[in-house]
Design an enzyme around this catalytic site. Structure first.
Site, PDB file in Angstrom:
ATOM      1  N   LYS A   1      15.424  50.685 -11.149  1.00 25.76           N
ATOM      2  CA  LYS A   1      15.892  50.789  -9.768  1.00 25.76           C
ATOM      3  C   LYS A   1      16.593  52.117  -9.519  1.00 25.76           C
ATOM      4  O   LYS A   1      16.365  52.777  -8.493  1.00 25.76           O
ATOM      5  CB  LYS A   1      16.814  49.616  -9.450  1.00 25.76           C
ATOM      6  CG  LYS A   1      16.080  48.279  -9.392  1.00 25.76           C
ATOM      7  CD  LYS A   1      17.024  47.093  -9.412  1.00 25.76           C
ATOM      8  CE  LYS A   1      16.244  45.780  -9.421  1.00 25.76           C
ATOM      9  NZ  LYS A   1      17.099  44.588  -9.561  1.00 25.76           N
TER      10      LYS A   1
ATOM     11  N   ASP B   1      20.121  42.589  -1.222  1.00 31.26           N
ATOM     12  CA  ASP B   1      19.275  41.502  -1.714  1.00 31.26           C
ATOM     13  C   ASP B   1      19.011  40.432  -0.659  1.00 31.26           C
ATOM     14  O   ASP B   1      18.133  39.585  -0.841  1.00 31.26           O
ATOM     15  CB  ASP B   1      19.919  40.837  -2.936  1.00 31.26           C
ATOM     16  CG  ASP B   1      19.470  41.463  -4.250  1.00 31.26           C
ATOM     17  OD1 ASP B   1      18.336  41.980  -4.303  1.00 31.26           O
ATOM     18  OD2 ASP B   1      20.245  41.429  -5.221  1.00 31.26           O
TER      19      ASP B   1
ATOM     20  N   GLN C   1      23.185  42.770 -10.126  1.00 28.97           N
ATOM     21  CA  GLN C   1      22.039  42.298 -10.897  1.00 28.97           C
ATOM     22  C   GLN C   1      22.282  40.887 -11.420  1.00 28.97           C
ATOM     23  O   GLN C   1      23.299  40.616 -12.063  1.00 28.97           O
ATOM     24  CB  GLN C   1      21.763  43.257 -12.067  1.00 28.97           C
ATOM     25  CG  GLN C   1      20.555  42.902 -12.904  1.00 28.97           C
ATOM     26  CD  GLN C   1      19.254  43.061 -12.128  1.00 28.97           C
ATOM     27  OE1 GLN C   1      19.052  44.046 -11.439  1.00 28.97           O
ATOM     28  NE2 GLN C   1      18.366  42.091 -12.257  1.00 28.97           N
TER      29      GLN C   1
END
Length: 304
Positions: free
Chosen positions: A66, A133, A110
């Protein structure tokens, strides 16, 4: 195995392969152009903070990927690596500081987190405007209400692939296999917002194969290798396989496979995503797209 599945395995595969990697490459190129324009207009790059707690090898790979891709498209990344012994209070304090950092437009924590940390509490601590997210209840609620929101990256990637393949989705019958908060539920809502007729099936559903065979669009996200075969697929349907499962192959070598039996499904489906190379690359590309979306929204609103 049913006769249909046996016959399907004997046929030559005919489904078109949906190349998620190629589409993701194109999407990242578009984000790079827009990120450059953003930097010129606002004197800074869009900013993505990535928080990793612990030393899970798979999570470390995801975070490196990422950050590398963010740098490639002109997004500033701010990595924060906490040890496995980090407390929930320490993580919440970090999130609070990132919420107040004007350089940071998007925050990604994460997952999974260590068992000692309450994942729900952490997600709800993130500023919804920076919730890249799309897991915060505020964004979940806006999506459910058909309003603009930051959307979970994997379902968003699926929707983009479907629209690229099929164009207008209005009126199509869609079946989503799986009801997780990360993929299944937001995927169903996105399809409903696109005017599909949507059914969600799960572990308690009856007549799974019969339900799936009604679908013009079949999205599978359950984490069970090869559970969807030819008998589950309507001829000509578009099938998106979100599952990523590592199984032991010949000579002890690991192999990545999806939730769909690719060989069997290829003989029936009209189009199908492979694993790997299908939905996986789209997830990171949509993370970058969401970061840019969050940056634009923040500069358009007064900062408190």
């Amino acid at each position: 195995m049913t006769k249909l599945a046996e016959d399907s395995r004997q046929d030559q595969p005919r489904a078109a392969r949906i190349d998620g990697k190629a589409f993701a490459d194109k999407l990242r190129a578009e984000v790079a152009v827009d990120a450059s324009r953003f930097a010129q207009e606002h004197g800074r790059q869009p900013g993505l903070a990535v928080v990793l707690v612990g030393d899970d090898p798979a999570s470390q790979v995801y975070v490196r990927t990422k950050m590398r891709q963010a740098a490639e498209v002109g997004i500033a990344s701010f990595p924060h690596l906490l040890g496995a012994d980090a407390s929930e209070a320490e993580l919440l304090a970090l999130i609070d500081s990132l919420n107040r950092d004007d350089r940071v437009d998007a925050i990604l924590v994460q997952l999974p987190l260590p068992a000692s940390i309450n994942e729900k509490v952490v997600i709800e601590a993130i500023d919804p405007a920076k919730d890249v997210d799309g897991f915060h209840p505020y964004n979940v609620g806006r999506l459910s209400g058909g309003r603009a929101a930051l959307v979970p990256c994997t379902p968003l990637g699926c929707l983009l692939l479907l629209q690229d393949r099929l164009g207008d989705l209005s009126g199509l019958k869609a079946v989503v296999v799986g009801r997780s908060n990360i993929v299944g539920r937001p995927m169903a809502q996105l399809l409903l917002n696109a005017d599909c007729t949507v059914t969600t099936v799960h572990s308690r559903s009856r007549n799974l194969a019969e339900e799936c065979r009604q679908a013009d669009i079949l999205v599978v996200a359950v984490g069970r290798p090869g559970m969807i075969g030819a008998e589950h697929i309507k001829p000509g349907a578009t099938v998106l396989d979100v599952g990523i499962n590592r199984i032991e192959a010949a000579e002890g070598q690991g192999q990545l496979v999806g939730d769909v039996d690719f060989a069997a499904a290829s003989a029936v489906a009209g189009a199908l995503t492979p694993v790997p190379g299908g939905i996986g690359p789209m997830t990171v590309a949509c993370l970058l797209r969401n970061t840019l979306t969050a940056a634009r929204q923040r500069v358009q609103q007064p900062q408190g």
